[in-house]
Design an enzyme around this catalytic site. Sequence first.
Site, PDB file in Angstrom:
ATOM      1  N   GLU A  35     -39.729 -35.511-145.534  1.00  0.00           N
ATOM      2  CA  GLU A  35     -39.212 -36.935-145.536  1.00  0.00           C
ATOM      3  C   GLU A  35     -38.023 -36.803-144.458  1.00  0.00           C
ATOM      4  O   GLU A  35     -37.142 -36.022-144.402  1.00  0.00           O
ATOM      5  CB  GLU A  35     -38.848 -37.204-146.958  1.00  0.00           C
ATOM      6  CG  GLU A  35     -37.808 -38.264-146.998  1.00  0.00           C
ATOM      7  CD  GLU A  35     -38.629 -39.529-146.527  1.00  0.00           C
ATOM      8  OE1 GLU A  35     -39.619 -39.979-146.797  1.00  0.00           O
ATOM      9  OE2 GLU A  35     -37.707 -40.294-145.750  1.00  0.00           O
ATOM     10  N   ARG A 189     -35.733 -62.444-149.289  1.00  0.00           N
ATOM     11  CA  ARG A 189     -35.892 -61.730-150.745  1.00  0.00           C
ATOM     12  C   ARG A 189     -34.579 -61.923-151.626  1.00  0.00           C
ATOM     13  O   ARG A 189     -33.500 -62.012-150.818  1.00  0.00           O
ATOM     14  CB  ARG A 189     -36.323 -60.629-150.366  1.00  0.00           C
ATOM     15  CG  ARG A 189     -37.557 -60.456-149.562  1.00  0.00           C
ATOM     16  CD  ARG A 189     -37.919 -59.040-149.268  1.00  0.00           C
ATOM     17  NE  ARG A 189     -38.850 -58.280-150.333  1.00  0.00           N
ATOM     18  CZ  ARG A 189     -39.290 -57.150-150.047  1.00  0.00           C
ATOM     19  NH1 ARG A 189     -38.975 -56.408-148.936  1.00  0.00           N
ATOM     20  NH2 ARG A 189     -40.018 -56.716-150.896  1.00  0.00           N
ATOM     21  N   ASP A 311     -49.424 -47.257-145.621  1.00  0.00           N
ATOM     22  CA  ASP A 311     -49.047 -48.141-144.576  1.00  0.00           C
ATOM     23  C   ASP A 311     -49.189 -47.432-143.127  1.00  0.00           C
ATOM     24  O   ASP A 311     -49.430 -48.303-142.157  1.00  0.00           O
ATOM     25  CB  ASP A 311     -47.598 -48.540-144.480  1.00  0.00           C
ATOM     26  CG  ASP A 311     -47.478 -49.867-145.337  1.00  0.00           C
ATOM     27  OD1 ASP A 311     -48.589 -50.113-146.292  1.00  0.00           O
ATOM     28  OD2 ASP A 311     -46.290 -50.403-145.499  1.00  0.00           O
TER      29      ASP A 311
HETATM   30  C1  LIG Z   1     -41.896 -58.766-148.438  1.00  0.00           C
HETATM   31  C2  LIG Z   1     -42.747 -57.418-148.976  1.00  0.00           C
HETATM   32  C3  LIG Z   1     -43.378 -57.706-150.086  1.00  0.00           C
HETATM   33  C4  LIG Z   1     -44.330 -56.641-150.463  1.00  0.00           C
HETATM   34  N1  LIG Z   1     -44.865 -56.655-151.784  1.00  0.00           N
HETATM   35  C5  LIG Z   1     -45.911 -55.755-152.415  1.00  0.00           C
HETATM   36  C6  LIG Z   1     -46.466 -56.010-153.614  1.00  0.00           C
HETATM   37  O1  LIG Z   1     -45.794 -56.904-154.309  1.00  0.00           O
HETATM   38  N2  LIG Z   1     -47.336 -55.114-153.852  1.00  0.00           N
HETATM   39  C7  LIG Z   1     -47.829 -54.014-153.141  1.00  0.00           C
HETATM   40  O2  LIG Z   1     -48.763 -53.306-153.398  1.00  0.00           O
HETATM   41  N3  LIG Z   1     -47.382 -54.132-151.762  1.00  0.00           N
HETATM   42  C8  LIG Z   1     -46.600 -54.900-151.536  1.00  0.00           C
HETATM   43  N4  LIG Z   1     -45.637 -54.565-150.040  1.00  0.00           N
HETATM   44  C9  LIG Z   1     -46.317 -53.654-149.236  1.00  0.00           C
HETATM   45  C10 LIG Z   1     -45.636 -52.195-149.624  1.00  0.00           C
HETATM   46  O3  LIG Z   1     -44.318 -52.473-149.776  1.00  0.00           O
HETATM   47  C11 LIG Z   1     -46.193 -51.224-148.762  1.00  0.00           C
HETATM   48  O4  LIG Z   1     -47.441 -51.270-148.754  1.00  0.00           O
HETATM   49  C12 LIG Z   1     -45.594 -49.863-149.193  1.00  0.00           C
HETATM   50  O5  LIG Z   1     -44.358 -49.742-149.634  1.00  0.00           O
HETATM   51  C13 LIG Z   1     -45.825 -48.864-148.378  1.00  0.00           C
HETATM   52  O6  LIG Z   1     -45.898 -47.373-148.615  1.00  0.00           O
HETATM   53  P1  LIG Z   1     -45.805 -46.122-148.060  1.00  0.00           P
HETATM   54  O7  LIG Z   1     -45.575 -45.027-148.718  1.00  0.00           O
HETATM   55  O8  LIG Z   1     -47.270 -46.069-147.204  1.00  0.00           O
HETATM   56  O9  LIG Z   1     -44.942 -46.389-146.819  1.00  0.00           O
HETATM   57  P2  LIG Z   1     -43.364 -46.544-146.717  1.00  0.00           P
HETATM   58  O10 LIG Z   1     -43.108 -47.015-148.088  1.00  0.00           O
HETATM   59  O11 LIG Z   1     -42.863 -46.819-145.423  1.00  0.00           O
HETATM   60  O12 LIG Z   1     -42.744 -44.873-146.931  1.00  0.00           O
HETATM   61  C14 LIG Z   1     -42.853 -43.928-145.808  1.00  0.00           C
HETATM   62  C15 LIG Z   1     -42.058 -42.943-145.768  1.00  0.00           C
HETATM   63  O13 LIG Z   1     -42.261 -41.916-144.568  1.00  0.00           O
HETATM   64  C16 LIG Z   1     -40.841 -41.666-144.133  1.00  0.00           C
HETATM   65  N5  LIG Z   1     -40.955 -41.367-142.841  1.00  0.00           N
HETATM   66  C17 LIG Z   1     -41.006 -42.230-141.755  1.00  0.00           C
HETATM   67  N6  LIG Z   1     -41.376 -41.799-140.475  1.00  0.00           N
HETATM   68  C18 LIG Z   1     -41.198 -40.377-140.591  1.00  0.00           C
HETATM   69  C19 LIG Z   1     -41.323 -39.330-139.969  1.00  0.00           C
HETATM   70  N7  LIG Z   1     -41.448 -39.387-138.832  1.00  0.00           N
HETATM   71  N8  LIG Z   1     -41.242 -38.153-140.443  1.00  0.00           N
HETATM   72  C20 LIG Z   1     -41.151 -37.898-141.717  1.00  0.00           C
HETATM   73  N9  LIG Z   1     -40.890 -39.127-142.696  1.00  0.00           N
HETATM   74  C21 LIG Z   1     -41.207 -40.172-142.255  1.00  0.00           C
HETATM   75  C22 LIG Z   1     -39.857 -43.038-144.641  1.00  0.00           C
HETATM   76  O14 LIG Z   1     -38.599 -42.542-144.580  1.00  0.00           O
HETATM   77  C23 LIG Z   1     -40.733 -43.172-145.873  1.00  0.00           C
HETATM   78  O15 LIG Z   1     -39.984 -42.676-146.923  1.00  0.00           O
HETATM   79  C24 LIG Z   1     -44.613 -55.738-149.845  1.00  0.00           C
HETATM   80  C25 LIG Z   1     -44.191 -55.553-148.304  1.00  0.00           C
HETATM   81  C26 LIG Z   1     -43.365 -56.443-147.845  1.00  0.00           C
HETATM   82  C27 LIG Z   1     -42.699 -56.253-146.582  1.00  0.00           C
END
Ligand SMILES: Cc1cc2nc3c(=O)[nH]c(=O)nc-3n(C[C@H](O)[C@H](O)[C@H](O)COP(=O)(O)OP(=O)(O)OC[C@H]3O[C@@H](n4cnc5c(N)ncnc54)[C@H](O)[C@@H]3O)c2cc1C
Length: 423
Positions: A35, A189, A311
Amino acid sequence: MNKKLRVAIVGGGIAGLALAANLFRYKHLDVILYEAAPQFSEIGAGISFGANAVKAIECLNLADAYHAIADQVNEPFQDVWFQWRNGYNDEYLSSSIAPQVGQSSVHRADFLDSILKQVPREQCYFNKKLASLEETAEHIILNFQDGTSAHADYVIGADGIHSAVRAYVLASQNLPTAHPQFSGTWAYRGIIQYQDFKQAIEQAGLDVQIADVPQMLLGKDKHILTFPIRRGEQINIVAFKSDRSQKTLPQGTAWTQAVDSQTMLADFADWSESCQILLKLIEKPTIWALHELAELDSYQSASGRVILMGDAAHAMLPHQGAGAGQGLEDAVILAALFEQESLTIPVLPKLSQVYEDLRKPRACQVQRTSRESGEIYELYSSDYLSFEQIGEHLIHRFDWLWQYPIERDIVFAKTQMNIQCAS
Ligand SMILES: Cc1cc2nc3c(=O)[nH]c(=O)nc-3n(C[C@H](O)[C@H](O)[C@H](O)COP(=O)(O)OP(=O)(O)OC[C@H]3O[C@@H](n4cnc5c(N)ncnc54)[C@H](O)[C@@H]3O)c2cc1C
């Protein structure tokens, strides 16, 4: 000699951690999560999960932890995902019904904490921001920004919308880089106290369902959503405004910033009294520039030993509350594929192919329809011209998304791995 397969997960957001919580249980794997941040964290906001996401949470053995903190709306609205209303006058249009799930929502930080209870910290390395990847015949080398490196047999990129792993995956296949694209939509928000809102709505003589039931208030180029969090004590609010001709953010504009209430209120000055009450209660609003990714051509590297999830693979607009849910579905399928104890390195490319075949078409469809849903809510879609048409359409618009038979994909994934490992 350590014969375990070495799996590296890059990124500990909801997607990476939900997967890690499951892969750490497999004795045939040596799993390390890297992380970038000094600790795991989530933003102070709510998140809502559709029926498919709740099912994914259950498949990931996170059901007890989730249901202990999740909100569900009181009877008789327990199956309502959102009530749809005209934002200018609160006129009720329709409701989307998700049987047995309704609006299932949590505070993001609470959800992350609940997953973390199942993640052994000694296998998580912090301040490890991935800078680049290299592959040799023996292994994959992860190079971090702090100058250190690590080796793995398989790498899973769960590093979010700015993914460094994605850059490697696409370059390895000579595919163009995929940069996040500004959608033209901004999201205000905030979180308010339910009691304050309910009291103000009653005093104004307005419909109390606006406080008691999750709402989507619709209007031209704008919409507002509300849903409960923290056992109904608080209401999560997102108020969107769009200018779809804006394709890029002005240079140097922060994606997230604090904003003064007057700016937000001015944007919704011609909206209903309940909307004015709602927005005025937000003490410290923030504003977010919403970005998405184009649908990727591939989720795996040329070698099939590096893949993308969450994402990093399919960042989408939040208009179906489905982004994190798709990351959770990715985790379900990866957990099923990695369950096979006799997995070997030569089988890993096949594992990636099965994952991509199962996940990419669905995640792309959710990305596409999320954008289209926002257009419908904001009277931008030429297919639904009146509030009545929109209300009628939204009743069943999400059924395909929520009723997805992921059990079928789990069986398929496991069967494919059985066949591959036996041959
Ligand atoms: C306004 C808004 C409302 C939303 N509402 C919803 C909802 O109601 N329901 C829903 O299902 N989704 C919702 N979403 C979408 C949701 O927030 C995301 O799809 C989700 O949080 C993505 O999770 P993730 O683990 O893929 O990525 P992230 O949460 O972005 O996690 C990525 C992680 O990787 C780490 N990282 C980044 N780069 C590196 C690197 N180079 N090396 C090591 N670590 C790294 C970061 O620090 C982070 O901890 C919403 C989004 C927004 C913007």
